[in-house]
Write a protein that holds these residues in place. Structure first.
Motif, PDB file in Angstrom:
ATOM      1  N   LEU A   1      36.010  45.724  26.217  1.00 20.57           N
ATOM      2  CA  LEU A   1      35.196  45.778  27.436  1.00 20.57           C
ATOM      3  C   LEU A   1      36.164  45.807  28.608  1.00 20.57           C
ATOM      4  O   LEU A   1      37.360  45.572  28.442  1.00 20.57           O
ATOM      5  N   ALA A  25      36.906  44.763  32.777  1.00 22.15           N
ATOM      6  CA  ALA A  25      36.528  43.980  33.952  1.00 22.15           C
ATOM      7  C   ALA A  25      37.396  44.381  35.130  1.00 22.15           C
ATOM      8  O   ALA A  25      38.613  44.539  34.993  1.00 22.15           O
ATOM      9  N   GLN A  35      36.974  40.683  38.035  1.00 18.63           N
ATOM     10  CA  GLN A  35      36.210  39.652  37.336  1.00 18.63           C
ATOM     11  C   GLN A  35      34.736  39.970  37.110  1.00 18.63           C
ATOM     12  O   GLN A  35      33.929  39.076  36.887  1.00 18.63           O
ATOM     13  N   ASN A  36      34.421  41.278  37.183  1.00 20.07           N
ATOM     14  CA  ASN A  36      33.076  41.703  36.793  1.00 20.07           C
ATOM     15  C   ASN A  36      33.187  42.785  35.743  1.00 20.07           C
ATOM     16  O   ASN A  36      34.078  43.650  35.826  1.00 20.07           O
ATOM     17  N   TYR A  37      32.263  42.750  34.778  1.00 18.57           N
ATOM     18  CA  TYR A  37      32.248  43.807  33.773  1.00 18.57           C
ATOM     19  C   TYR A  37      31.907  45.136  34.444  1.00 18.57           C
ATOM     20  O   TYR A  37      31.035  45.198  35.319  1.00 18.57           O
TER      21      TYR A  37
END
Lengths: 81, 142, 142, 81
Positions: free
Chosen positions: D52, D54, D57-59
């Motif tokens: 995944l 980021a 600090q956000n996907y």
């Protein structure tokens, strides 16, 4: 024969005592005992209450026969937790 | 560990008891005294039990949970006497290798306690007191 | 309280944090290090995280739980570094007026942690070590 | 433009470093960055791994465009709990 009856919670308050020894005729059932007790302690008849029955710390039915020395408890709706 | 007691319940004691090298999960449930119930301002709860039978029923619940799920260890302690707001009246702790069993068993235990264990709660509220479950006239579910 | 830390997790700190006069239930979940996994003898687990994002994700889980259920307070603390057999790697505590919400939210939290929070576990076992989830080649479920 | 890349867990071990600053052309995506990094750190290509992504600090998705100063993390399968 004699059985020991313990009262708890609302029934203890209604009976005004925590314990009685009661004399019964041979072959008497839990239901018979309850009728006797209501004679002695008229306030035990709490309107709408649904009781369970324990003999020697096990749940039993109201038509179960009692024996000399049994410990009998009429269990008002439980509310632990 | 299946017990009723007058003293405050020590969560750590229960968790230590169920801690096990083969367990990957411990679920606990703590029942606490809420400051309100059905619109009444609750001051405290006061618990009474038929202690020998209550402990026997708690142990029966533990045995039944162990048959239903793959649990490692279980502890249930219920407090008696007055329990103030925010204090614990009952604590359940259960460990298992995998979390499903611990969650299921702790949920099962609290539901069974409320149904079959001879413990009674008197609610002391502003303006009176009442034995919970008794005034309603509702039949007890077995 | 949504935090990652190197120190052992203090269950009492979390339970105190979620204790609330309007709560009648506290559910906790403790993830502990098991001495075996898929046939391997586990010596310890060693956790690493992307700490700023991990704490943000833990808080996101708390906010989502608060939207889904009527909870009072929630705390999640995940430990980092080596965690020995029987020790806690993660503790969740949640309080609610009625027990359904506390049970549901604690269950939800552990499932979400395992899916979305950037924390990784290296298993140190007899004969080697492995980053869990990485060797399998299985796609990550979002 | 420059982005900061942090490596964790198996990717940190494979890269042999926890952090790099990488120069990219304007308009580059997360996937472009990953291709670049694999050139510099061939061991980053873990067979069968599903990552995944980021940013700050956000996907995000792999086709999202990066900006100067972004903090980018390639997230191997998480295994907390």
């Amino acid at each position: 024969m004699k059985v020991r009856v313990k009262f708890f919670a609302i029934l203890r308050e209604r009976a005004g005592t925590a314990e009685v020894v009661h004399e019964l005729t041979e072959g008497a059932t839990v239901a018979d005992l309850w009728r006797d007790l209501q004679q002695h302690f008229p306030k035990l008849d709490v309107p709408g209450i649904r009781l369970l029955y324990a003999v020697n710390q096990n749940y039993v039915g109201s038509n179960d026969t009692l024996h000399d020395g049994d410990e009998v408890v009429f269990i008002p709706p439980v509310s632990g937790g | 560990m299946f017990r009723v007691q007058d003293e405050p319940i020590d969560l750590n004691e229960l968790v230590r008891y169920v801690t096990d090298a083969e367990a990957g999960a411990i679920a606990t449930f703590i029942g606490t005294t809420r400051n309100n119930n059905e619109g009444r301002s609750v001051i405290a709860l006061d618990y009474e039990s038929y202690p020998e039978m209550a402990e026997r029923e708690l142990a029966r619940i533990g045995a039944e949970a162990a048959q239903k799920w793959q649990i490692r260890r279980m502890a249930i302690v219920h407090r008696l006497g007055p329990v103030q707001i925010g204090e614990a009246s009952v604590i359940i702790a259960v460990s298992s290798a995998h979390r499903d069993a611990a969650f299921a068993a702790s949920r099962f235990a609290i539901e069974e306690i409320k149904k079959t264990v001879p413990i009674w709660k008197k609610e002391v509220f502003e303006g009176g007191e009442v034995w919970i479950g008794t005034q309603s006239g509702q039949p007890l579910q077995r």
